[in-house]
Every structure is written in structure tokens, then in C-alpha cells.
Design an enzyme around this catalytic site. Sequence first.
Site, PDB file in Angstrom:
ATOM      1  N   ASP A 107       9.418   3.170  -0.808  1.00 30.85           N
ATOM      2  CA  ASP A 107       8.389   3.741  -0.064  1.00 30.85           C
ATOM      3  C   ASP A 107       8.820   2.618   1.308  1.00 30.85           C
ATOM      4  O   ASP A 107       8.501   2.163   2.355  1.00 30.85           O
ATOM      5  CB  ASP A 107       6.546   3.027  -0.076  1.00 30.85           C
ATOM      6  CG  ASP A 107       6.154   3.677   0.026  1.00 30.85           C
ATOM      7  OD1 ASP A 107       6.198   4.214   2.047  1.00 30.85           O
ATOM      8  OD2 ASP A 107       5.188   3.805   0.310  1.00 30.85           O
ATOM      9  N   TYR A 152       0.953  -1.176  -0.212  1.00 26.71           N
ATOM     10  CA  TYR A 152       0.308  -0.805  -0.118  1.00 26.71           C
ATOM     11  C   TYR A 152       1.085   1.391  -0.445  1.00 26.71           C
ATOM     12  O   TYR A 152       1.890   1.663   0.814  1.00 26.71           O
ATOM     13  CB  TYR A 152      -0.307   0.746   1.041  1.00 26.71           C
ATOM     14  CG  TYR A 152      -1.915   1.192   1.918  1.00 26.71           C
ATOM     15  CD1 TYR A 152      -2.860   1.688   0.283  1.00 26.71           C
ATOM     16  CD2 TYR A 152      -1.385   1.765   2.234  1.00 26.71           C
ATOM     17  CE1 TYR A 152      -3.588   2.425   0.460  1.00 26.71           C
ATOM     18  CE2 TYR A 152      -2.181   3.548   2.762  1.00 26.71           C
ATOM     19  CZ  TYR A 152      -3.291   3.473   2.148  1.00 26.71           C
ATOM     20  OH  TYR A 152      -4.412   4.585   1.848  1.00 26.71           O
ATOM     21  N   LYS A 165       4.927   9.481   8.515  1.00 24.82           N
ATOM     22  CA  LYS A 165       4.456   8.641  10.001  1.00 24.82           C
ATOM     23  C   LYS A 165       5.536   9.536  11.099  1.00 24.82           C
ATOM     24  O   LYS A 165       5.469  10.534  11.382  1.00 24.82           O
ATOM     25  CB  LYS A 165       4.320   7.206  10.014  1.00 24.82           C
ATOM     26  CG  LYS A 165       3.262   7.243   8.501  1.00 24.82           C
ATOM     27  CD  LYS A 165       2.720   5.610   8.917  1.00 24.82           C
ATOM     28  CE  LYS A 165       1.173   5.451   8.077  1.00 24.82           C
ATOM     29  NZ  LYS A 165       1.782   4.859   7.097  1.00 24.82           N
TER      30      LYS A 165
HETATM   31  C1  LIG Z   1       1.426   5.163   5.581  1.00 24.74           C
HETATM   32  C2  LIG Z   1       1.305   4.702   4.533  1.00 24.74           C
HETATM   33  C3  LIG Z   1       1.038   5.520   3.228  1.00 24.74           C
HETATM   34  C4  LIG Z   1       0.076   6.710   3.114  1.00 24.74           C
HETATM   35  O1  LIG Z   1       0.473   7.610   4.430  1.00 24.74           O
HETATM   36  P1  LIG Z   1      -0.588   8.284   5.152  1.00 24.74           P
HETATM   37  O2  LIG Z   1      -0.252   9.895   5.199  1.00 24.74           O
HETATM   38  O3  LIG Z   1      -1.832   8.035   4.806  1.00 24.74           O
HETATM   39  O4  LIG Z   1      -1.436   9.156   3.213  1.00 24.74           O
HETATM   40  C5  LIG Z   1       2.162   4.765   2.475  1.00 24.74           C
HETATM   41  N1  LIG Z   1       2.759   4.292   2.195  1.00 24.74           N
HETATM   42  C6  LIG Z   1       2.711   3.495   2.946  1.00 24.74           C
HETATM   43  C7  LIG Z   1       3.684   2.196   3.290  1.00 24.74           C
HETATM   44  C8  LIG Z   1       1.788   3.766   4.233  1.00 24.74           C
HETATM   45  O5  LIG Z   1       2.324   2.478   5.407  1.00 24.74           O
END
Ligand SMILES: *Cc1c(COP(=O)(O)O)cnc(C)c1O
Length: 428
Positions: free
Chosen positions: A240, A145, A268
Site C-alpha cells: 500500500d 491503515y 494521494k
Molecule cells: C490515505 C490512505 C489510504 C486511503 O486513501 P483514501 O483516498 O483516503 O481512501 C489507504 N492507504 C494508506 C496507506 C493511506 O495513507
Amino acid sequence: MSQGPLSAKLFAAAKQYIPGGVNSPVRAFRGVGGDPFFVRRAKGSRIWDVDGKDLIDYVGTWGPAILGHAPVCVIEAIHSAAKDGVSFGIPNPYEVEMAKLVCEWVPSVEKVRLCNSGTEATMSCVRLARGFTGRDRIVKFDGCYHGHVDALLVAAGSGALTNGKPDSAGIPASYAELTTVLPYNDVAALEELFDQRGHEIAAIIVESYPANAGLILPQPGYLQALRDITKKHGSLLIFDEVMTGFRLAKGGVQELEGLIPDLTAMGKVIGGGLPVGAFGGRADIMDMLAPDGPVYQAGTLSGNPLAMAAGLAQLREMEKQNGYAHLEQLGQIMEDAVLDALKATGRNYQWYRKGSMFCLFFTETPVHNLTDAKTSDIPAFRKFFHACLDDGVYIAPSQYETGFISLAHSPDDIARTAEVMAKALRGL
Ligand SMILES: *Cc1c(COP(=O)(O)O)cnc(C)c1O
């Protein structure tokens, strides 16, 4: 019962004014049944719902709360920054400090741009990779994701090498066709795709450790294979690290694995609980961004002083407390206790952990990709979730999420959690 009377009342009102009553779908408890509770307050390892019930929390606002909730250093940094104004839309000193810290901590990052969410970070990486390579195709992995980016909300087509199809209404098929979705941990599928279409591929984007389908770890050599094949074909490798960055080590998975991606998306933990994202990497690629280069990217609130101050305070506190080593110890305590509980109950469920991130899959099949994860016994997970919640332990309300330990979790919290989980397992 997950919901007390005040939560029930708030949820009824929320549903009237907010689609589904929530501002992000997983919060609606559809993965476990029942209705969500509302939070009044959170501190350390604990959250208190509006009905006064307290819980040991392993969601940690989905990852950011690495010091625990409302750490004094972060609250003070926000107060102190706010006294001088909450947003300027003009360069401010905090942004420079944050950018310098990211470049120092994250091995691959030579330059970084700050934004407001993980979604913005991955979206910008994709645009930048396309702009830099002059190619359109993006490769992602089933079960990874990357936020709600059109190009990345794509599901696998009927065969591994067919083009992706939209994974949400509102995404044009013609757009999803530019994304190929591969099974994770499958080097043969990767090689076959690059043999056929390597020259079309702008980038591979991968969750450095996939943590949005439960927690899935790369097989030995898999991440290196991604690095090698992208290099060979002139494609970029995007890590990511929105979840893993600043969570597993100062430099994220790339530090742990000794691998240098071309671009990295962050979020995050870097925001200390405020809305922050960041993306960075090789200077020659980052210099393609406006205003120096032709790839447009912008943000009214990007580099916001409160968010920068909160994030800087959190990251410096992690460093000061030698936080990553301490989290590994807490993670090990949790692991030993959960494995004991599993053994005592005769359950052979699959447990995965890296540092402070963990996942218990309710399946006896080892989990190396999304297909394996989907062998989980969801009714058993739901029962387990509600039993834990009833006994004061809050884990994510879905099998396909990762748990987070914070520095505020005490060994006593973890021992209590293991007791609650053991009881919940016995009740299955
Ligand atoms: C949470 C998350 C996102 C998206 O981040 P948001 O701040 O919710 O837009 C993208 N990539 C990963 C791996 C995530 O865990």
C-alpha cells in the site's frame, strides 16, 4: 483557541447537517480536543482560516500537496482540461498518459487501473489477490491503515495468530475472520502464521512504510522477509503506497528498498489534490480484471480528465524540479532543527523521518510497531499541538499521523516552525 468566531459558526451549522460536522473523522480534532477551524484558502506552504489567521501547514491535505497548495502548474492544467469537458465516461487521452507514467516510474507496475481513492485501490487489490490465488485469507498489520475497506478495518484478535475481529460496527464477524492481523516488524509471528496457514493466504497487504500510526519504519530485512515468505507460499505481496508512492521517490518505497511487490495501491500525490487512486502490478495478475478477466472492478469517474491532468502536471513538475532530492534537503533541515530543540529542552522524544515525511512521538521508547507508538504521552502531544497552532504552525491533529513537508516550504518556514516547536516543548 483553535477556532475563531466564523469557524465556530460554520462548525455549529456543519454539526447540524453532517455527522460530527466533518466528512472524515480525524478532521473533528477528537485526537487533540477543541474544535476544528475552517479553511478559506491555501497557497504554497500556507493556509488561511475563515477568520483570517494564517498557518504554516504540515498536513498538506494529508499528503497530496507535495508541491505545496494550489501550485500554478496544477491549477492551469485543471483549467485547461476543464475547458474541454469535466467528465466523459469514455476513454480519454489523459488516462493513457497517466497509466504510461505510472508504469515507467513504479518498478513493479506493468499494468495499472485508475480509480478514485486510496480506499478503492486497496479494496480492489484485495479482491484481485483473492481472485488470482483462489484463496480467501488476507494478512495485515496492526497499525497499518488501508482506507475504510471492510476486509481491512479489522483489529487483532486476542492472540497474534487468531483471526481478526471487526474494527468498526457494520462489519460482519464472519467477514473479519478472513483477515489475520499481525504485529509489524515481527518476523517470528509472520513465520509462525505462514507455517500454519500459508496455503490459505491470498495476500499480505502492508503499508510500505507505515504512516498512519505516526511514522514507523521497517527493521532491516523485514520487507524482504515479507517478499520471501509470500513467494514461498504462493501468496501475493501488496504494497500500500497510497501515502509513500510519488512522495518519497518517483517509484515509492519499492524503488528505495529495491523490492518488487506483486500489486501496489496508489493514491494521494498521484491526483494532485483531486480524487484519484490507482492500483497496478504484474501483468498476469492485472489481466484478471474485467473486461479481460473474471474479477469485477469499475468506476463512473475513474480516469477523470481533470484528475488525470492535475496529477500529471504535479508529477511532471516534481520531476522537472528534481523534487525528491530537494525534499530530502528540506527534511534534513527540519530534522536538524527539531533534534536541536529536543536537546535544548531535555526531551528524549522519538523522531522519525524519511524524506519529506516525519513524526515526533511523545515517548522515550523507540517505536517499531503500534504497541510502541501507544506508549506516547497523549496529553503532552495535545498541549504541544495547541501551542503550535496558537503560534501559527499546523501539524496533524493526532499523535498517530505523519507530517508532510512540501516543495513550497522555505528554509525560513522551517526555521520558524522549529522555533515554535521549541517554545511548545519548553511549555510542556
Ligand atoms: C490515505 C490512505 C489510504 C486511503 O486513501 P483514501 O483516498 O483516503 O481512501 C489507504 N492507504 C494508506 C496507506 C493511506 O495513507
